[in-house]
Every structure is written in structure tokens, then in C-alpha cells.
Scaffold this motif. Sequence first.
Motif, PDB file in Angstrom:
ATOM      1  N   GLU A 391       0.832  -1.208   0.000  1.00  0.00           N
ATOM      2  CA  GLU A 391       0.000   0.000   0.000  1.00  0.00           C
ATOM      3  C   GLU A 391       0.867   1.259   0.000  1.00  0.00           C
ATOM      4  O   GLU A 391       0.524   2.264  -0.628  1.00  0.00           O
ATOM      5  N   LYS A 392       1.998   1.187   0.689  1.00  0.00           N
ATOM      6  CA  LYS A 392       2.895   2.344   0.757  1.00  0.00           C
ATOM      7  C   LYS A 392       3.474   2.672  -0.617  1.00  0.00           C
ATOM      8  O   LYS A 392       3.626   3.851  -0.973  1.00  0.00           O
ATOM      9  N   MET A 421      16.723   3.656  -1.759  1.00  0.00           N
ATOM     10  CA  MET A 421      16.659   3.702  -0.292  1.00  0.00           C
ATOM     11  C   MET A 421      15.244   4.026   0.172  1.00  0.00           C
ATOM     12  O   MET A 421      14.710   3.415   1.115  1.00  0.00           O
ATOM     13  N   LEU A 422      14.636   4.995  -0.490  1.00  0.00           N
ATOM     14  CA  LEU A 422      13.290   5.432  -0.110  1.00  0.00           C
ATOM     15  C   LEU A 422      12.266   4.327  -0.346  1.00  0.00           C
ATOM     16  O   LEU A 422      11.424   4.042   0.519  1.00  0.00           O
ATOM     17  N   LEU A 423      12.351   3.667  -1.501  1.00  0.00           N
ATOM     18  CA  LEU A 423      11.405   2.596  -1.797  1.00  0.00           C
ATOM     19  C   LEU A 423      11.561   1.433  -0.813  1.00  0.00           C
ATOM     20  O   LEU A 423      10.569   0.820  -0.414  1.00  0.00           O
ATOM     21  N   ASN A 430       8.856   1.701   7.115  1.00  0.00           N
ATOM     22  CA  ASN A 430       9.753   2.325   8.084  1.00  0.00           C
ATOM     23  C   ASN A 430       9.177   3.674   8.516  1.00  0.00           C
ATOM     24  O   ASN A 430       8.862   4.518   7.687  1.00  0.00           O
ATOM     25  N   SER A 431       9.076   3.861   9.821  1.00  0.00           N
ATOM     26  CA  SER A 431       8.481   5.102  10.341  1.00  0.00           C
ATOM     27  C   SER A 431       9.313   6.331   9.973  1.00  0.00           C
ATOM     28  O   SER A 431       8.807   7.459  10.007  1.00  0.00           O
ATOM     29  N   HIS A 441      19.038  12.547   7.154  1.00  0.00           N
ATOM     30  CA  HIS A 441      20.164  12.117   7.989  1.00  0.00           C
ATOM     31  C   HIS A 441      20.561  10.677   7.645  1.00  0.00           C
ATOM     32  O   HIS A 441      21.747  10.385   7.415  1.00  0.00           O
ATOM     33  N   ASN A 442      19.593   9.766   7.616  1.00  0.00           N
ATOM     34  CA  ASN A 442      19.879   8.350   7.350  1.00  0.00           C
ATOM     35  C   ASN A 442      20.506   8.150   5.981  1.00  0.00           C
ATOM     36  O   ASN A 442      21.454   7.379   5.825  1.00  0.00           O
TER      37      ASN A 442
END
Length: 607
Positions: A391-392, A421-423, A430-431, A441-442
Amino acid sequence: MKLTSTQRTQVVNELIHNSRYPLESSCIELLKVIYPEIIDSKTLGHFEKEGVDAYTYNVELEEYLIAFQFKGFEVMQFGESQKKQCIKSINSFAKTDKEFQEYYLISNLPISNKDLRKEIESEIADKIVPKTKKAQLLDVNQFVKLLLELYNKIVFEKIESYNHKVINLYQKTVDQKFYYENIPFKYSLTKSSNNPKTYLFDKSFKGLTKQINYSKWHFIISEFGFGKTSLVQNLISEFKTSGIECIYIPVSSLSSEGLAGTTKISKEIAELIFEMEMDFNNRLSSKLFFSLIKKALTSTKKMVLIFDGLDEHNFSYKLTGLKHIFSSLMDITAPIFITMRKEFWEERQEDIKLTLKKPDKNISIIELTEWFDNNIMEFLELYQKTEAKSEKLEWFKNVVKEKNYKNHFGDIPKRPLFLKMLLKDLKEDNSATNNISILYHNYFIEKLKIDITGYSGETSRPLNLDGGIVTQANSIIKLLRTISSKMIIVENDEVTLKEFINEKDISYIIESTQINDILEILMHSVLMPFGSKDINGFRLKFAHKSYQEYFIAMFIYDEIFVKSNSDLNENNSYPKTVTDFLKSILVSKKINSSELKNKSNWKILRV
């Protein structure tokens, strides 16, 4: 690929000057590369009466496979006496009760006398052929010719195996399950297009196959995270399909000594491909492999060399390092594809061009550029085919379709490194994806890890800072916070941000750290050069304005909540993008309203 007559003669001469036992040792060493299981008969005391010097044996099937007899004569010409000794060996072997599939009688001398050769071959036909599937007399020239044919095959098998291993390691590290081809790029400095893989292949393939003038040097540049390595690795299969071999070399895997001449670089490439240290002075097998590799690089029209990550080798940063590297590659006739960071190219391109012959005609330069919405959507379609429904991910697709992703993620999706990384974070729910400051930052930390260790975990760009990754990252973040603060302009309480800053204006900041020079900062941060270098050094800007805004927000937070600096003017009005970052930082730090209002200049946050 074939060796020159001179190179073949060198191998032949070494064998000619070997008498019995030295010849046996040399031949067994040469054959062991082809038949790793070959057995030296004298070490086990087998077949002494039959005169078998070496043999191969299939343990599982309990079958004898190939028998070798070596005749090392001390004279320099093959005559009647040598013929009789060969026939004696044939008669000895004929008495064995073991069944071999193949038999070779190898002489260290050329057998130019046709009558003598005919007599020996007649004995083999009468006494050996009935007992084997194949039996053959090989003089030194025939033996070396056979070796070269078999070694040549092994070289290409090893090249393919090495490429496969290195590429698999990279793909596993970055979790690459597919390659997206339709990425945007620039060529000829200003012209834009898509699909650089097809462009580069067509440009070099025509030159290789039609023997027309072609660019020898292909430079692939970009800022971090645009997929330079993925691009050149996927070129390999394209060339392979068209009958052209590629040797893929991560530059960081070579030693500094190996970059100081064509001979040395050929030797190091040979050792990389065969994954073993080679004795090029004493072992004939090493000499043969080295000669074949060097021949492939310096004369074949069916070979491509890929040099990935020029900026990842310490030697590239030495005063005369680039001159040595390109001088080493000068005698290589194969097209050479070289990848590097844009910031490294911007500073060192003149040094590179000065070392090349007729650089304007011989070089091709492409730059991988920012992705557009359609690139992100096409990539996402491919990504979803490799993953379970989410769903995300569907939500993210709609965000992109509605052109709202910048409101959620700034510039993060504009390049494949951050997009993947985002996907991954979205897929894992991931919160951190709910807080843009944590994301920035990550992802900066992840980028820095790649900068320092490479994708294999073994490579390294030079970074003169103490401590591990986290400690080094904190030092770089602190430095970028300070640099970003020097790019703030205040007029009538209205804050704007400088587009760039001169290297000269921040030199004192860099000098206060352990870092050697500006290039180390550029290779391990999100700063990049802007325009040409002048008397003030580089003009520097952040690769994304959003990173500049993020680090300014970090600077303000640090001044208010860490240093308790009351000098910051609360009436200064910062851009909303900066205050948005500030708000997300407050959330990530769990700063409540009462803590906030205890600070004298808290109104600067506009919350």
C-alpha cells in the motif's frame, strides 16, 4: 587472440633449453593450468616401466584419462638418436595394462625432418592408437601452439567468471534485481538524451566492427548516486552478445604500483582475473597468461576495458598520479570506459586531457543527470514487479503522479541511489519515512558508507578522519552545518541563501579539521563544484538545495538547543523550507512546546 611470433619463440626457447627433469617440471606446470588434477608420476612411483611422466585420473569413475611422455633432449637438433629414444618410449608405454583415453609424446625440440617424424607417428599408429581414442606426437612448436589454444580459451573463461563474480557482489550489495535503461544523460556537453547504455554501445561498437575512427576514451561522469557502475556493468552483456569481450576492473582493486605502466597494469589485471598471485619471472604458465592478457589489451579489435571508479583510488590524488595512470593505458588499443564523480572530473579534467593524444577527437564524455517524474514512474513500475504488493508503494506512486513528492521528500527521489533507499523504507513501512529530517540524515549516512567503503566493502576513497563510519559522519555533518551557515544572507530580517560559496572563504574551516583538502570534502559530502576553478578555488554549492536547507536547519537547532546561543535574531525570517526541516528535527528530537518556549529566540522557528 594470438601471440606474436616473438612471444611464442620466447616460450619455445625456454622449453628447448630444458633437458629431461626440468622439461618434465615445466610441462607439468604448464599443463596443470589446463588439467588441475594432473599427477607427476615420479612423485608416486607410478608407471616407471611404462615411461609415463604424468597422467590424469578420474577418481569418481576410476578411469585413467591422459598419459604424457616428455622427451627433454640436451642436443639442439632432432636426429636419428632422438627418434630411437622416442620409439623406445612408445614401446614402453605400449606394454602398460592400463587403458588411457589419450596419449601425448612431447619433444622439447622441433621435428623438422619429415621422415623422422613419419617413423615416430607410424609407431604411434601401430602400437598406441589401438589402445586409446587419441594419440599424438607433439614437437615443441606444436605443444606450445596447443597450449596457447587452450590457454586462450581459459583466459576468456576466467574473464567471464571474474566479471560475473564482481558484478554479482555489487548487485547483491545494492540489491539490484533489474536495470532501468531509460535514464537521462547529456553528451557533447549540452545535448540531452535517454538510454546511455545504447548510446555508448553504438558509439564504440561501430568503431570496433567497421574499423572506422572511434573514440578510445569514454568518460562517464555524474554526481554521486546516478548509477555509473550499474551502467557500465550492464554494458558488458551488450558487448558479449555482439562477440566483444569486456574486462571490468574496479580501479580501487589495483595497487599503486600496478598503475605505473602497461606491462604492470596487464600483470595486475591477469592476477585479478585468475584470483592468484602469479610468478611472472619463473613460471611459464604465468608468463603465457600475462602475454595473452597484454595481447588482448594492446592489439585485439574485439576487446573493451572498463575502468570503474577512477576517483576511488588513492593514486589518482597524487601529484603525478593521473599522468602515470593514463600513460599506463596509452598503449591499450581497446576502447576504455572510465567512470568517476563529476566533482573529480571538474577539478582534474585538464590534467587528464593533457596526458591524452589528440584529446578532442579521441574522447567521448557523457554525464548522467537528474531524473524526471516519468523516469521515477518507469523505475517504480519495474520495482513493483520484483516486490510483493504494498500500500505504501501505491501511495508513493500517487504522490509522484500528482507531483507532490517534493512536498513529502524534497529532492530525495531525483537519483536512483536515494530512490532505492526510499522505496526500501516504504516497502518495509519504516516510520522514518514520516520525518523528512530523519530521512535526510539516514540517507546521508548511507551515502557516506558507500563513499568510504565502496560497494564491495573493501575499497576506499581517501578520508583523513579518525574513528569509524559514525564518528566520521558526525565530523562531516558538523563541517557541512558550519559551511551552510556561511551561505546565509540577512537583509531587513529576511533570510535568503547563497547559491554558492568560494572555496577560499571556507578554507579556514577545512584547515581546522584533519581533512587534507577540498576534494576529500567533495567526495564525502553533498557539496559539489560549480563552474571552473579560479583564483578563489572552486565555487561550491550543495548538490541539492534541500540538503543546504537541511544543514542550515541543523545549524539553527544546534545553536539554539545545544549551544544555547542567544545571539540568533528571532526576528529573522527563514525560508519555509528551512523552518519545515526545523520542525521535523524538533519532532525527531522529541522537543515539546514547553522546552521550546524556554529558549529566548524560539520564535525564529515560526511555530
